[in-house]
Scaffold this motif. Sequence first.
Motif: not given
Length: 179
Positions: A92-104, A123-132
Amino acid sequence: ESGLCRVRNISDNGMMVVTPMELASGQKVQVSLSETVTLWGHVAWTDGSRVGIELVQRIEVPTLLQGLAAEHRMGVYRARRLTVNAGGTLTDDRGVQTVRVNNISQQGMQVSHDGSLARGDAVRVSLANGLERRGVVRWTDGERAGLRLMDPIPIEQLARGGEVSRRACDKDAGLPAPD
């Protein structure tokens, strides 16, 4: 295992769905059409990703569809969600942080974050499996937030909830597990 499917047709006694899940003839299934409407049945046949489901109890399709339409009109309908445990990053405009996706779901996700997100944040979310996906924070509750995605995720890309979690967790083994 849970996953998403697309209902292609429905009758009083059954339905045909398309799903990336591997189902076997005779397997018991439940299909949740909304948070209040769930149908139970068993797999009558499979043909690749197409699956025929015979319902345990006969339904009245016009009544069912009227009820689902009423949920939409009343604003109580929510897209079905898959419980996952997938790591990724949120920018987001504050930078990058690690997140955990609980449901989708196709239209959103719930994430655990560092507590800095506020309603309305882009925000922009990038998952480890390549989904953005780009999204907007719809709500926040301490270190959890609900994101509305700008572009829906196709069912085929979501695949199975367990698969989203496994692929993501395999790639982000260094991230802490959710509470």
